[in-house]
Design a protein around this motif. Sequence first.
Motif, mmCIF file in Angstrom:
data_model
loop_
_atom_site.group_PDB
_atom_site.id
_atom_site.type_symbol
_atom_site.label_atom_id
_atom_site.label_comp_id
_atom_site.label_asym_id
_atom_site.label_seq_id
_atom_site.Cartn_x
_atom_site.Cartn_y
_atom_site.Cartn_z
ATOM 1 N N PRO A 40 -64.952 -57.073 -140.744
ATOM 2 C CA PRO A 40 -65.694 -56.372 -139.621
ATOM 3 C C PRO A 40 -65.064 -55.843 -138.502
ATOM 4 N N TYR A 41 -63.928 -56.547 -138.042
ATOM 5 C CA TYR A 41 -62.839 -56.432 -136.822
ATOM 6 C C TYR A 41 -61.529 -56.163 -137.185
ATOM 7 N N ILE A 42 -60.779 -55.195 -136.800
ATOM 8 C CA ILE A 42 -59.442 -55.342 -136.987
ATOM 9 C C ILE A 42 -58.731 -54.782 -135.580
ATOM 10 N N GLU A 43 -57.926 -55.683 -135.054
ATOM 11 C CA GLU A 43 -57.253 -55.418 -133.850
ATOM 12 C C GLU A 43 -55.839 -54.865 -134.004
ATOM 13 N N VAL A 44 -55.907 -53.875 -133.123
ATOM 14 C CA VAL A 44 -54.559 -53.002 -133.215
ATOM 15 C C VAL A 44 -54.170 -52.841 -131.571
ATOM 16 N N THR A 45 -52.994 -53.581 -131.232
ATOM 17 C CA THR A 45 -52.349 -53.541 -130.117
ATOM 18 C C THR A 45 -51.042 -54.056 -130.176
ATOM 19 N N HIS A 46 -50.195 -53.887 -129.181
ATOM 20 C CA HIS A 46 -49.032 -54.662 -128.975
ATOM 21 C C HIS A 46 -49.298 -55.882 -128.788
ATOM 22 N N GLY A 47 -48.488 -56.688 -129.231
ATOM 23 C CA GLY A 47 -48.623 -58.165 -129.354
ATOM 24 C C GLY A 47 -48.991 -58.689 -127.903
ATOM 25 N N ASP A 48 -48.673 -58.300 -126.919
ATOM 26 C CA ASP A 48 -48.858 -58.772 -125.701
ATOM 27 C C ASP A 48 -50.040 -58.048 -125.003
ATOM 28 N N GLY A 49 -50.661 -57.296 -125.881
ATOM 29 C CA GLY A 49 -51.837 -56.219 -125.454
ATOM 30 C C GLY A 49 -51.536 -54.939 -124.839
ATOM 31 N N LEU A 50 -52.609 -54.307 -124.464
ATOM 32 C CA LEU A 50 -52.584 -52.920 -123.694
ATOM 33 C C LEU A 50 -51.508 -52.922 -122.724
ATOM 34 N N GLY A 51 -50.627 -52.206 -122.855
ATOM 35 C CA GLY A 51 -49.546 -51.869 -121.675
ATOM 36 C C GLY A 51 -48.402 -52.908 -121.971
ATOM 37 N N GLY A 52 -48.235 -53.714 -122.882
ATOM 38 C CA GLY A 52 -47.356 -54.620 -123.326
ATOM 39 C C GLY A 52 -45.927 -54.151 -123.459
ATOM 40 N N SER A 53 -45.943 -52.655 -124.088
ATOM 41 C CA SER A 53 -44.745 -52.052 -124.275
ATOM 42 C C SER A 53 -44.043 -52.036 -123.201
ATOM 43 N N SER A 54 -42.917 -52.801 -122.905
ATOM 44 C CA SER A 54 -42.094 -52.821 -121.839
ATOM 45 C C SER A 54 -40.751 -53.240 -122.096
ATOM 46 N N LEU A 55 -39.770 -53.174 -121.452
ATOM 47 C CA LEU A 55 -38.456 -53.963 -121.539
ATOM 48 C C LEU A 55 -38.715 -55.672 -121.577
ATOM 49 N N GLN A 56 -39.656 -56.017 -120.832
ATOM 50 C CA GLN A 56 -39.883 -57.412 -120.717
ATOM 51 C C GLN A 56 -40.643 -58.008 -121.909
ATOM 52 N N TYR A 57 -41.424 -57.362 -122.516
ATOM 53 C CA TYR A 57 -42.042 -57.765 -123.683
ATOM 54 C C TYR A 57 -41.653 -57.009 -124.862
ATOM 55 N N GLY A 58 -41.097 -56.117 -124.893
ATOM 56 C CA GLY A 58 -40.556 -55.316 -126.125
ATOM 57 C C GLY A 58 -41.129 -54.161 -126.244
ATOM 58 N N LEU A 59 -40.405 -52.988 -126.312
ATOM 59 C CA LEU A 59 -40.932 -51.710 -126.412
ATOM 60 C C LEU A 59 -41.584 -51.272 -127.909
ATOM 61 N N SER A 60 -42.799 -50.730 -128.055
ATOM 62 C CA SER A 60 -43.261 -50.559 -129.366
ATOM 63 C C SER A 60 -42.647 -49.372 -129.861
ATOM 64 N N TYR A 63 -46.842 -45.483 -129.446
ATOM 65 C CA TYR A 63 -47.771 -45.768 -128.129
ATOM 66 C C TYR A 63 -48.925 -46.174 -128.775
ATOM 67 N N ASP A 64 -49.566 -47.419 -128.049
ATOM 68 C CA ASP A 64 -50.408 -48.304 -128.590
ATOM 69 C C ASP A 64 -51.544 -47.375 -128.882
ATOM 70 N N ILE A 65 -52.054 -46.484 -127.906
ATOM 71 C CA ILE A 65 -53.341 -45.622 -128.013
ATOM 72 C C ILE A 65 -53.297 -44.839 -129.236
ATOM 73 N N ASP A 66 -51.957 -44.320 -129.406
ATOM 74 C CA ASP A 66 -51.876 -43.579 -130.809
ATOM 75 C C ASP A 66 -52.152 -44.310 -132.077
ATOM 76 N N LEU A 67 -51.792 -45.499 -132.023
ATOM 77 C CA LEU A 67 -51.994 -46.431 -133.278
ATOM 78 C C LEU A 67 -53.511 -46.919 -133.143
ATOM 79 N N VAL A 68 -54.260 -46.972 -131.943
ATOM 80 C CA VAL A 68 -55.640 -47.214 -131.980
ATOM 81 C C VAL A 68 -56.192 -45.926 -132.814
#
Lengths: 336, 336
Positions: A40-60, A63-68
């Motif tokens: 019923p539910y499928i989650e699609v986001t960077h491992g650290d959530g929306l906006g997670g793509s960064s040098l600190q958390y790892g670049l995707s 882009y998250d929104i394109d994957l959504v």
Amino acid sequence: MGKILLTEVALRDGSHVVGHQFTKEQVRYVVEQASKAGVPYIEVTHGDGLGGSSLQYGLSKEYDIDLVKAAVEVAGDSIISVLLLPGIGTIEDLKEAYQAGARMVRVATHVTEADVSKQHIETAKSMGMETIGFLMMSHSAPPEVVLEQAKLMESYGADAVYVTDSAGAMLLGDVQARISLLKEHLSVDIGFHAHNNLSLAVANSLAAIEAGANRIDGSVCCLGAGAGNTQTEVLVGVLDRMGIDTNIDLYRMLDLADYVRANILPAPQDITSGSFIMGYAGVYSSFLRHAVIASEKFGVDSRDILIELGKRNVVGGQEDTIIETAQQMAEKKVSV
Amino acid sequence: MGKILLTEVALRDGSHVVGHQFTKEQVRYVVEQASKAGVPYIEVTHGDGLGGSSLQYGLSKEYDIDLVKAAVEVAGDSIISVLLLPGIGTIEDLKEAYQAGARMVRVATHVTEADVSKQHIETAKSMGMETIGFLMMSHSAPPEVVLEQAKLMESYGADAVYVTDSAGAMLLGDVQARISLLKEHLSVDIGFHAHNNLSLAVANSLAAIEAGANRIDGSVCCLGAGAGNTQTEVLVGVLDRMGIDTNIDLYRMLDLADYVRANILPAPQDITSGSFIMGYAGVYSSFLRHAVIASEKFGVDSRDILIELGKRNVVGGQEDTIIETAQQMAEKKVSV
């Protein structure tokens, strides 16, 4: 017992495993097959959530929104979910995810910081999204505190609150105590998200269901941080054997697992000494690398460092504390 | 609760994983480290027990008795155990194992055939060996039958009887029902041997302990047939967290796991669709290959074949039945 609502998280928690390099093609394939299987539910986001793509958390890679968007196109009757950690993701990110077609959001905070989720939960609700409060590191607070924080999320309008075992640290009794207390005192749905670091993810999910949870997270092939999550296809089969309804087609999930194994999984998700010790210590899997470095620098066993960090309740974002802790332990060792 | 007595089975059940190619050096290293960690029993035998080295079950690289001798040399305070399946191994094999220094034997029969263990248990006892009855495929018989068969083994002189979940098919309640019934009616020790095909090996071992078992099998790195066994180092850590005494040094076991991973494990022991379906169906892991061949020949889904074999309670040695079953299923499909 009502139907169990499963959320497939391989395309979010599994993002950690693939270094946030999911492609649109992979997302599309997994979502389409999971949808056909009846998830019923499928989650699609960077491992650290929306906006997670960064040098600190790892670049995707994408882009998250394109994957959504890619996910929504093939989601059929399944609802696409996003994860949002206030502070990493913003209200703007949430609105973009909604415009891309996401219709569920899980607003995640540390288990003692539910108050930072207020604005995000209210905004999501006002847009008509199914809105979940997600209490991370729930093992580190006593059941009464988890309840108090869950009540805050319920009061903000959350449709469900999750007990989230981010470190894979919970024993069966820990799950039972937290879920049953929430079940007794909340009127919204209760969920449970496990990690398998102590080899208890499936059993803990069963304990959660027995205690009253009706929303459970799974990841196909166990694709998730640390030792991975509750293995979806295994949980579906076990629930089926127990006569508990998920409405999910087991064979389709097994076929999807074969695809993920062949095309996505960098290495089988078994329990290494490293992932085990994180669950044993009750710390985030991202701490391991830092602890190994600190161990080499100060000559203290990395396992002792991790266990000490767990005792001190060190949370994500406090990685500097790891060096400090190791240094203190080394000094103490010398002075003894 | 008394102390839990752990038997390390990686050098026996794990023999299946390495195609029975254990070397003396590997055996020596694992036994020495497990002994230093405080593991009380370490089993060293071909995966199918004494005499298992054959064209049918797979030829060992080294003669079993030589591996037992190598193990005994470095076993320190640990007791070296051998597995014996009457019909595959003989009384002569048992005597040789005793002369090589083995001081425990587990006499294994199908759960409904305990009567074939009489002579072997009596001989082992008369030599002064610690003697265990090992009821394989215990999921496939109701608790009352398991009890009746366990009583036979007790009457032959067994010091303990094991409920053995050979197919990794048991749910928590299945374990609880069998172990608690045995605990109530036997006066000898009760043991439990798990496989992880449904991701429940650790949880089932905890359920067994709660129900009264005091002997538990583990395999370091999960090295065992199917999805492997109860992962020793994980179980030791979880029991430690629960305050249940095993007297085993956790860090030493983790170090040993690192060695096994680097030097023995052919591939990480996660749960594949194949190993899952064996637990789900309740059949021996050796059936998978045959079912896949039969599936190709008759155009029936291999999973359906395995589930049908489980329903028919097909046991090891009846591999011909797999072809027959698939053929019947194909004919039925055509006729519908």
